[in-house]
Design an enzyme around this catalytic site. Structure first.
Site, PDB file in Angstrom:
ATOM      1  N   ASP A 249      -9.312   6.798   9.005  1.00 25.03           N
ATOM      2  CA  ASP A 249     -10.272   5.824   8.480  1.00 25.03           C
ATOM      3  C   ASP A 249     -10.426   4.654   9.444  1.00 25.03           C
ATOM      4  O   ASP A 249     -11.303   3.816   9.258  1.00 25.03           O
ATOM      5  CB  ASP A 249      -9.804   5.317   7.105  1.00 25.03           C
ATOM      6  CG  ASP A 249     -10.825   4.391   6.450  1.00 25.03           C
ATOM      7  OD1 ASP A 249     -12.011   4.761   6.417  1.00 25.03           O
ATOM      8  OD2 ASP A 249     -10.432   3.297   5.985  1.00 25.03           O
TER       9      ASP A 249
ATOM     10  N   ALA B 193     -10.718  -0.349   2.059  1.00 32.20           N
ATOM     11  CA  ALA B 193     -10.831  -1.444   1.089  1.00 32.20           C
ATOM     12  C   ALA B 193     -12.200  -1.489   0.423  1.00 32.20           C
ATOM     13  O   ALA B 193     -12.463  -2.377  -0.393  1.00 32.20           O
ATOM     14  CB  ALA B 193     -10.548  -2.773   1.778  1.00 32.20           C
TER      15      ALA B 193
ATOM     16  N   GLU C  81     -13.938   0.272  17.188  1.00 30.98           N
ATOM     17  CA  GLU C  81     -14.837   0.373  16.044  1.00 30.98           C
ATOM     18  C   GLU C  81     -16.078  -0.480  16.280  1.00 30.98           C
ATOM     19  O   GLU C  81     -15.984  -1.553  16.865  1.00 30.98           O
ATOM     20  CB  GLU C  81     -14.121  -0.090  14.766  1.00 30.98           C
ATOM     21  CG  GLU C  81     -12.950   0.799  14.383  1.00 30.98           C
ATOM     22  CD  GLU C  81     -12.301   0.390  13.061  1.00 30.98           C
ATOM     23  OE1 GLU C  81     -12.867  -0.491  12.368  1.00 30.98           O
ATOM     24  OE2 GLU C  81     -11.259   0.950  12.706  1.00 30.98           O
TER      25      GLU C  81
ATOM     26  N   ILE D  76       0.835  -1.205   0.000  1.00 29.60           N
ATOM     27  CA  ILE D  76       0.000   0.000   0.000  1.00 29.60           C
ATOM     28  C   ILE D  76       0.867   1.252   0.000  1.00 29.60           C
ATOM     29  O   ILE D  76       0.610   2.195  -0.753  1.00 29.60           O
ATOM     30  CB  ILE D  76      -0.961  -0.010   1.207  1.00 29.60           C
ATOM     31  CG1 ILE D  76      -1.933  -1.180   1.086  1.00 29.60           C
ATOM     32  CG2 ILE D  76      -1.713   1.313   1.308  1.00 29.60           C
ATOM     33  CD1 ILE D  76      -2.778  -1.422   2.321  1.00 29.60           C
TER      34      ILE D  76
ATOM     35  N   HIS E 206     -13.815   3.286   8.193  1.00 32.71           N
ATOM     36  CA  HIS E 206     -13.020   2.111   7.797  1.00 32.71           C
ATOM     37  C   HIS E 206     -13.405   1.633   6.394  1.00 32.71           C
ATOM     38  O   HIS E 206     -13.786   0.482   6.187  1.00 32.71           O
ATOM     39  CB  HIS E 206     -13.200   0.974   8.815  1.00 32.71           C
ATOM     40  CG  HIS E 206     -12.044   0.005   8.797  1.00 32.71           C
ATOM     41  ND1 HIS E 206     -11.621  -0.674   9.917  1.00 32.71           N
ATOM     42  CD2 HIS E 206     -11.221  -0.420   7.800  1.00 32.71           C
ATOM     43  CE1 HIS E 206     -10.608  -1.462   9.621  1.00 32.71           C
ATOM     44  NE2 HIS E 206     -10.349  -1.321   8.334  1.00 32.71           N
ATOM     45  N   ILE E 207     -13.263   2.549   5.435  1.00 35.59           N
ATOM     46  CA  ILE E 207     -13.681   2.248   4.056  1.00 35.59           C
ATOM     47  C   ILE E 207     -12.496   2.089   3.103  1.00 35.59           C
ATOM     48  O   ILE E 207     -12.681   2.051   1.889  1.00 35.59           O
ATOM     49  CB  ILE E 207     -14.623   3.345   3.522  1.00 35.59           C
ATOM     50  CG1 ILE E 207     -13.957   4.735   3.555  1.00 35.59           C
ATOM     51  CG2 ILE E 207     -15.935   3.353   4.304  1.00 35.59           C
ATOM     52  CD1 ILE E 207     -14.752   5.825   2.849  1.00 35.59           C
TER      53      ILE E 207
END
Length: 304
Positions: A255, A281, A260, A150, A278-279
């Site tokens: 993110d 992916a 969570e 990444i 948490h988007i």
């Protein structure tokens, strides 16, 4: 053989398993605290980030041969305990790299150009043009902590924006890779003091817990920016709040979070932080790659 799907994956992955002759058990609607009651006869389970596979679930799954994570991080799996029971643990580290990298660039832009703030104010009937004077990516120094798949994809895109790129990682890539991506190596403290924008791309392990804390933030440039689309807990959220509120930091984007889903946070008070659920992916193409890849890997393990 039975494969349990505990978190939703791309339909292409589900269809692949069915076409290969596996019985697919949909457990996505089962409450997470009740999953252990449904895994007893499964040969494999597939998860994403929501399901936690700890000792109790592994012990309950008497026939379990493989755990597949459609994504990168394995901090929601007790990997060592699974291995001690002879269970193969699989993930898909490359499937969503582009998805996360593109979100990272989007978060940098959102913070630097105050896009989220402008949108909120417009919807309230305001015209906040004077308050939305931002800064450019061009010519700024991007510090990438973690130059894996990444991190490298982020570097490629940041280079196109004309950013200077410094990085830190415990494992340095070869000289040709550094040259190709325009990377300059720095030790961690030097990177922190030199970068205008710091983006994190490391796993959550004991060594990276609160890697970005009050002490390290104090060593950053005044007006620096922090981006975390890696794992919650790498950034000390209390220290981040203090630095954003005091003006030490220009802004931040998160993110991922220590807890969570994030329902309450002091960060909600601030206009110079961008928060997403948490988007990283959560792109159609990335999810298709991840779902199909994890399905193929699970099938390969079960066949053997």
């Amino acid at each position: 053989m039975k494969v349990g799907i505990c978190d939703p994956i791309a339909q292409e992955g589900v269809e692949y398993l069915k076409n290969e002759g596996f019985e697919v058990v949909d457990l996505t609607s089962v409450p997470k605290d009740e999953l252990s009651k449904h895994v007893g006869d499964l040969d494999a389970i597939i998860i994403r980030s929501a399901t936690k596979v700890r000792k109790d679930m592994i012990d309950a799954a008497k026939n379990l041969k493989a755990i597949g994570r459609a994504g990168v991080g394995l901090d929601n799996v007790d990997v060592e305990y699974a291995k001690s029971k002879g269970i193969k643990v699989i993930n898909t580290p490359g499937a969503t790299s582009i998805s996360v990298a593109e979100l990272t660039i989007g978060l940098i832009l959102a913070v630097m150009r105050k896009i989220a703030y402008a949108d909120r104010e417009m919807r309230r009937g305001s015209w906040p043009k004077k308050k939305c004077k931002g800064i450019e990516m061009y010519g700024k120094t991007l510090g990438i902590i973690g130059i894996g798949r990444i991190g490298r994809e982020v570097a490629k895109r940041a280079k196109a924006f004309g950013m200077r790129i410094v990085y830190y990682d415990v494992y340095r890539p070869d000289e040709n890779t550094e040259k190709e991506l325009g990377l300059e190596y720095r030790d961690l403290d030097t990177l922190i003091s030199e970068a205008d924008v710091i983006t994190l791309h490391v796993p959550l392990v004991p060594e990276t817990k609160h890697l970005i804390n009050a002490e390290r933030i104090s060593k950053m440039k005044d007006g620096a920016i922090i981006i975390n689309a890696a794992r919650g807990g790498i950034v000390d959220e209390d220290a981040l709040y203090d630095a954003l509120k005091s003006g030490k930091l220009y802004g931040a984007a998160l993110d991922v979070y220590e807890n969570e889903p994030l329902k309450e946070s002091k960060l909600f008070e601030l206009d110079n932080v961008v928060l997403t659920p948490h988007i990283g992916a959560q792109a159609k193409e990335g999810q298709t790659r991840a779902g199909l890849e994890v399905a193929k890997k699970i099938a390969e393990v079960l066949r053997s």
